[in-house]
Design an enzyme around this catalytic site. Structure first.
Site, PDB file in Angstrom:
ATOM      1  N   ARG A 142       0.832  -1.196   0.000  1.00  0.00           N
ATOM      2  CA  ARG A 142       0.000   0.000   0.000  1.00  0.00           C
ATOM      3  C   ARG A 142       0.869   1.249   0.000  1.00  0.00           C
ATOM      4  O   ARG A 142       0.703   2.135  -0.808  1.00  0.00           O
ATOM      5  CB  ARG A 142      -0.923  -0.019   1.218  1.00  0.00           C
ATOM      6  CG  ARG A 142      -1.592   1.319   1.480  1.00  0.00           C
ATOM      7  CD  ARG A 142      -2.831   1.185   2.311  1.00  0.00           C
ATOM      8  NE  ARG A 142      -3.747   0.219   1.719  1.00  0.00           N
ATOM      9  CZ  ARG A 142      -4.579  -0.542   2.412  1.00  0.00           C
ATOM     10  NH1 ARG A 142      -4.615  -0.445   3.724  1.00  0.00           N
ATOM     11  NH2 ARG A 142      -5.370  -1.383   1.800  1.00  0.00           N
ATOM     12  N   TYR A 143       1.782   1.326   0.960  1.00  0.00           N
ATOM     13  CA  TYR A 143       2.669   2.482   1.038  1.00  0.00           C
ATOM     14  C   TYR A 143       3.919   2.180   0.220  1.00  0.00           C
ATOM     15  O   TYR A 143       4.323   1.027   0.074  1.00  0.00           O
ATOM     16  CB  TYR A 143       3.077   2.734   2.493  1.00  0.00           C
ATOM     17  CG  TYR A 143       1.921   2.972   3.431  1.00  0.00           C
ATOM     18  CD1 TYR A 143       1.273   4.197   3.464  1.00  0.00           C
ATOM     19  CD2 TYR A 143       1.490   1.970   4.301  1.00  0.00           C
ATOM     20  CE1 TYR A 143       0.230   4.421   4.348  1.00  0.00           C
ATOM     21  CE2 TYR A 143       0.448   2.188   5.179  1.00  0.00           C
ATOM     22  CZ  TYR A 143      -0.183   3.413   5.212  1.00  0.00           C
ATOM     23  OH  TYR A 143      -1.214   3.622   6.079  1.00  0.00           O
ATOM     24  N   ARG A 146       6.761   0.256   2.341  1.00  0.00           N
ATOM     25  CA  ARG A 146       6.394  -0.809   3.266  1.00  0.00           C
ATOM     26  C   ARG A 146       5.534  -1.847   2.580  1.00  0.00           C
ATOM     27  O   ARG A 146       4.742  -1.507   1.703  1.00  0.00           O
ATOM     28  CB  ARG A 146       5.572  -0.237   4.439  1.00  0.00           C
ATOM     29  CG  ARG A 146       6.379   0.411   5.521  1.00  0.00           C
ATOM     30  CD  ARG A 146       5.560   1.478   6.236  1.00  0.00           C
ATOM     31  NE  ARG A 146       5.483   2.681   5.441  1.00  0.00           N
ATOM     32  CZ  ARG A 146       4.723   3.731   5.738  1.00  0.00           C
ATOM     33  NH1 ARG A 146       3.956   3.715   6.790  1.00  0.00           N
ATOM     34  NH2 ARG A 146       4.732   4.788   4.965  1.00  0.00           N
ATOM     35  N   CYS A 155      -4.733 -18.077  13.961  1.00  0.00           N
ATOM     36  CA  CYS A 155      -4.452 -17.340  15.193  1.00  0.00           C
ATOM     37  C   CYS A 155      -4.709 -18.303  16.340  1.00  0.00           C
ATOM     38  O   CYS A 155      -5.492 -19.238  16.194  1.00  0.00           O
ATOM     39  CB  CYS A 155      -5.368 -16.140  15.351  1.00  0.00           C
ATOM     40  SG  CYS A 155      -5.183 -14.955  14.022  1.00  0.00           S
ATOM     41  N   CYS A 159     -10.073 -13.053  17.551  1.00  0.00           N
ATOM     42  CA  CYS A 159     -10.696 -11.878  18.134  1.00  0.00           C
ATOM     43  C   CYS A 159     -12.013 -11.639  17.416  1.00  0.00           C
ATOM     44  O   CYS A 159     -12.057 -11.635  16.183  1.00  0.00           O
ATOM     45  CB  CYS A 159      -9.809 -10.662  17.937  1.00  0.00           C
ATOM     46  SG  CYS A 159      -8.118 -10.956  18.449  1.00  0.00           S
ATOM     47  N   CYS A 162     -11.852  -8.810  14.848  1.00  0.00           N
ATOM     48  CA  CYS A 162     -10.744  -8.837  13.881  1.00  0.00           C
ATOM     49  C   CYS A 162     -11.080  -8.083  12.591  1.00  0.00           C
ATOM     50  O   CYS A 162     -12.148  -8.240  12.013  1.00  0.00           O
ATOM     51  CB  CYS A 162     -10.396 -10.272  13.527  1.00  0.00           C
ATOM     52  SG  CYS A 162      -9.016 -10.364  12.365  1.00  0.00           S
ATOM     53  N   ARG A 164      -9.467  -8.580   9.848  1.00  0.00           N
ATOM     54  CA  ARG A 164      -9.330  -9.525   8.722  1.00  0.00           C
ATOM     55  C   ARG A 164     -10.197 -10.750   8.965  1.00  0.00           C
ATOM     56  O   ARG A 164      -9.772 -11.881   8.779  1.00  0.00           O
ATOM     57  CB  ARG A 164      -7.862  -9.916   8.524  1.00  0.00           C
ATOM     58  CG  ARG A 164      -6.999  -8.748   8.135  1.00  0.00           C
ATOM     59  CD  ARG A 164      -5.773  -9.128   7.302  1.00  0.00           C
ATOM     60  NE  ARG A 164      -4.975  -7.931   7.117  1.00  0.00           N
ATOM     61  CZ  ARG A 164      -3.860  -7.665   7.801  1.00  0.00           C
ATOM     62  NH1 ARG A 164      -3.380  -8.553   8.651  1.00  0.00           N
ATOM     63  NH2 ARG A 164      -3.229  -6.530   7.610  1.00  0.00           N
ATOM     64  N   ASP A 323     -12.499  -0.651  12.213  1.00  0.00           N
ATOM     65  CA  ASP A 323     -12.730  -0.627  10.768  1.00  0.00           C
ATOM     66  C   ASP A 323     -14.174  -0.999  10.435  1.00  0.00           C
ATOM     67  O   ASP A 323     -14.872  -1.602  11.242  1.00  0.00           O
ATOM     68  CB  ASP A 323     -11.772  -1.602  10.070  1.00  0.00           C
ATOM     69  CG  ASP A 323     -10.327  -1.121  10.139  1.00  0.00           C
ATOM     70  OD1 ASP A 323     -10.118   0.106  10.180  1.00  0.00           O
ATOM     71  OD2 ASP A 323      -9.425  -1.975  10.165  1.00  0.00           O
ATOM     72  N   ASP A 360      -8.140   3.971   9.929  1.00  0.00           N
ATOM     73  CA  ASP A 360      -7.610   3.337   8.720  1.00  0.00           C
ATOM     74  C   ASP A 360      -8.682   3.551   7.655  1.00  0.00           C
ATOM     75  O   ASP A 360      -9.785   3.015   7.745  1.00  0.00           O
ATOM     76  CB  ASP A 360      -7.320   1.851   8.973  1.00  0.00           C
ATOM     77  CG  ASP A 360      -6.122   1.374   8.155  1.00  0.00           C
ATOM     78  OD1 ASP A 360      -5.805   2.013   7.129  1.00  0.00           O
ATOM     79  OD2 ASP A 360      -5.512   0.350   8.533  1.00  0.00           O
ATOM     80  N   LYS A 367      -3.646   4.872   6.969  1.00  0.00           N
ATOM     81  CA  LYS A 367      -3.976   5.351   8.315  1.00  0.00           C
ATOM     82  C   LYS A 367      -3.970   6.876   8.365  1.00  0.00           C
ATOM     83  O   LYS A 367      -3.014   7.502   7.927  1.00  0.00           O
ATOM     84  CB  LYS A 367      -2.966   4.784   9.308  1.00  0.00           C
ATOM     85  CG  LYS A 367      -3.028   3.264   9.369  1.00  0.00           C
ATOM     86  CD  LYS A 367      -1.867   2.687  10.152  1.00  0.00           C
ATOM     87  CE  LYS A 367      -1.869   1.172  10.114  1.00  0.00           C
ATOM     88  NZ  LYS A 367      -1.366   0.627   8.835  1.00  0.00           N
TER      89      LYS A 367
HETATM   90  C1  LIG Z   1      -0.570  -0.386   8.791  1.00  0.00           C
HETATM   91  C2  LIG Z   1       0.006  -0.856   7.565  1.00  0.00           C
HETATM   92  C3  LIG Z   1       1.355  -0.654   7.290  1.00  0.00           C
HETATM   93  C4  LIG Z   1       2.305  -0.001   8.256  1.00  0.00           C
HETATM   94  O1  LIG Z   1       1.975   1.308   8.553  1.00  0.00           O
HETATM   95  P1  LIG Z   1       2.831   2.123   9.600  1.00  0.00           P
HETATM   96  O2  LIG Z   1       2.094   3.395   9.754  1.00  0.00           O
HETATM   97  O3  LIG Z   1       4.197   2.280   9.031  1.00  0.00           O
HETATM   98  O4  LIG Z   1       2.873   1.310  10.871  1.00  0.00           O
HETATM   99  C5  LIG Z   1       1.838  -1.088   6.075  1.00  0.00           C
HETATM  100  N1  LIG Z   1       1.037  -1.690   5.175  1.00  0.00           N
HETATM  101  C6  LIG Z   1      -0.269  -1.881   5.415  1.00  0.00           C
HETATM  102  C7  LIG Z   1      -1.103  -2.527   4.365  1.00  0.00           C
HETATM  103  C8  LIG Z   1      -0.830  -1.485   6.615  1.00  0.00           C
HETATM  104  O5  LIG Z   1      -2.131  -1.708   6.862  1.00  0.00           O
HETATM  105  S1  SF4 Z   2      -6.968  -9.330  15.360  1.00  0.00           S
HETATM  106 FE1  SF4 Z   2      -7.432 -10.947  13.844  1.00  0.00          FE
HETATM  107  S2  SF4 Z   2      -5.438 -11.489  12.982  1.00  0.00           S
HETATM  108 FE2  SF4 Z   2      -5.044 -10.391  14.896  1.00  0.00          FE
HETATM  109  S3  SF4 Z   2      -4.882 -11.989  16.475  1.00  0.00           S
HETATM  110 FE3  SF4 Z   2      -7.001 -11.284  16.471  1.00  0.00          FE
HETATM  111  S4  SF4 Z   2      -8.037 -12.695  15.073  1.00  0.00           S
HETATM  112 FE4  SF4 Z   2      -5.862 -12.913  14.672  1.00  0.00          FE
END
Ligand SMILES: *Cc1c(COP(=O)(O)O)cnc(C)c1O
Ligand code: SF4
Length: 456
Positions: A142-143, A146, A155, A159, A162, A164, A323, A360, A367
């Site tokens: 995305r960035y 990174r 996991c 959670c 979560c 995801r 989210d 986000d 973010k």
């Molecule tokens: C959060 C995130 C990051 C890291 O973001 P930072 O602000 O550097 O902690 C990188 N890629 C994705 C897809 C993210 O969701």
């Molecule tokens: S937030 Fe989602 S990915 Fe993270 S530990 Fe919990 S269930 Fe697993």
């Protein structure tokens, strides 16, 4: 699209649970027990500290759950919830439950809730559109600098909040050697990526050997400078942080770990020991909390959490607005709740213990930090700022001489305009503790002609 993605991650399967679940919570230990029982208990305790035992004995079915939570097992609703979003709770995490209902934060984060089936139209499976930023399966770019690698869908605890939910636990598997090779190939071809986040799922649920294969593959790319691991293991499975794991991890420095504590009840001697081991191995630790209704949406709870975290050398990093993910509507708070918490923390708590509150952004915007307003006004010559107490102060811009203009007149009670035009430099709130301390230190101090007190 999701359906294609999930099977495409498949590789190594996790072993399946066969042992029966433990039948009691630690908090409900009987007051006294005969010798025989004590022996059984200490045996159980040895297993208790074995992370593989904890994973094998996760609460996964309504039947398992009913041994902890009488009365919940017959609910048809919960069958549907678990079928859609899998349940897993480590016995360790279940032992942190203090009240058997949704008012308990640990219970609320781990036990399925019929409200997860409520789906207002603003929610979606993948609101961050991570899938659209996936040049190779399992890698989110995305960035610019990174990338995030989804190393496993497993996991130890799922959670309920979560982000995801579309991936975590749907099928428990880890990245295959072929996928890992594709990820490495992409990283080599994209040298602007210097920071790789290993995420999931929870990467530390994998075996040491498997984690090492991912770490060494990513480390083999010369343009990768730092590696981060995102894991909830210190919170939900702290016994996973073994000496052997830590010895292996320290070979891959610079390595950072972000964990996920949400409530002070998760700060236990066991989780503290896990964080201490990691910190002693030179791994800087950060924490990413999610703001959750009924769990931690009160300023005092976040304060306790953040104070507790810095005590165990974990730096609060982000506080996330929930989210817009399907199945988490009952956890969502207003953005206002987060702003209120940030307002409360600043000035009251060590800056080291204050996370950045972020939303986000939907549509993959990344973010976005959100703060209370501290800039009150601006003019060409001055910026007017406020502090946490309500003090208003002007900051003169460089190179600006505040010339008395032809309209200069005696000021009565100054307002913000007097600050922004340079006619006054500060407006102090009356009777703050800080003010009273200053009074004691310098009883005869002249406040000065440009400072004014007002009665709040
Ligand atoms: C959060 C995130 C990051 C890291 O973001 P930072 O602000 O550097 O902690 C990188 N890629 C994705 C897809 C993210 O969701
Ligand atoms: S937030 Fe989602 S990915 Fe993270 S530990 Fe919990 S269930 Fe697993």
């Amino acid at each position: 699209m999701q359906q294609q993605f999930i099977p495409s991650l498949m590789g190594i399967e996790e072993e399946q649970s066969s042992d029966p679940p433990p039948s009691t919570l630690r908090v409900e230990e009987p007051p006294s027990a005969p010798v025989q029982e004590q022996v059984t208990k200490s045996k159980a305790l040895l297993q208790w500290n074995d992370w593989r035992w904890q994973i094998r004995n996760r609460i996964r079915t309504l039947q398992d759950l009913s041994s902890y939570v009488p009365g919940l097992s017959n609910s048809e609703n919960l069958h549907a919830v678990i079928a859609k979003y899998p349940m897993a709770i480590t016995p360790y995490y279940a032992s942190l439950i203090r009240r058997i209902d949704f008012s308990d934060p640990v219970f609320r984060m781990s036990v399925p809730n019929p409200q997860e089936m409520c789906d207002p139209p603003c929610l979606s499976e993948d609101p961050l559109e991570e899938h659209e930023d996936m040049p190779v399966p399992g890698l989110i770019h995305r960035y610019r600098d990174r990338a995030l690698v989804i190393a496993t869908t497993t996991c130890s605890m799922y959670c309920r909040h979560c982000t995801r939910k579309r991936i975590a636990g749907t099928r428990e598997s880890s990245i295959s050697p072929r996928r890992l090779a594709q990820v490495v190939e992409y990283l080599r071809a994209t040298p602007e990526i210097s920071d790789v986040i290993i995420s999931g799922g929870d990467p530390l649920t994998m075996s040491d050997a498997m984690i090492e294969s991912v770490l060494s593959a990513i480390r083999s790319v010369p343009s990768v400078q730092i590696i981060r691991i995102g894991t909830r293991v210190p919170v939900v499975l702290p016994m996973r942080i073994t000496d052997e794991l830590v010895q292996m991890l320290r070979k891959y420095h610079p390595l950072w770990i972000n964990t996920h504590f949400n409530h002070p009840n998760e700060l236990t001697p066991e989780s503290a020991a896990a964080c201490t081991k990691l910190a002693d191995a030179g791994i800087p630790l950060g924490n990413q909390s999610v703001l959750l209704r009924g769990v931690n949406d009160q300023p005092q709870i976040i304060e306790q959490l953040c104070r507790g975290l810095v005590r165990i050398r974990v730096r609060p990093y982000y506080l996330y607005q929930c989210d817009l993910v399907r199945g988490v509507e009952h956890f969502r708070t207003s953005v206002r709740a987060g702003i209120e918490i940030m307002e409360y923390l600043r000035g009251r708590v060590s800056g080291l213990a204050i996370p950045t509150f972020v939303v986000d952004a939907p549509h993959g915007g990344g973010k976005i930090p959100v703060l209370p307003n501290y800039v009150v006004s601006m003019s060409p010559t001055h910026t007017v700022l406020r502090n946490y107490e309500g003090l208003l102060v002007n900051y003169p811009e460089p190179g600006v001489e505040t010339a008395a203009d032809e309209f200069t007149e005696q000021i009565g009670t100054p307002g913000v305009w007097e600050l922004s035009s340079g006619r006054a430099s500060v407006i102090l709130p009356a009777k703050t503790q800080r003010g009273q301390r200053r009074e004691k230190l310098r009883p005869k101090r002249n406040v000065g002609s440009t400072a004014f007190l007002f009665d709040a």
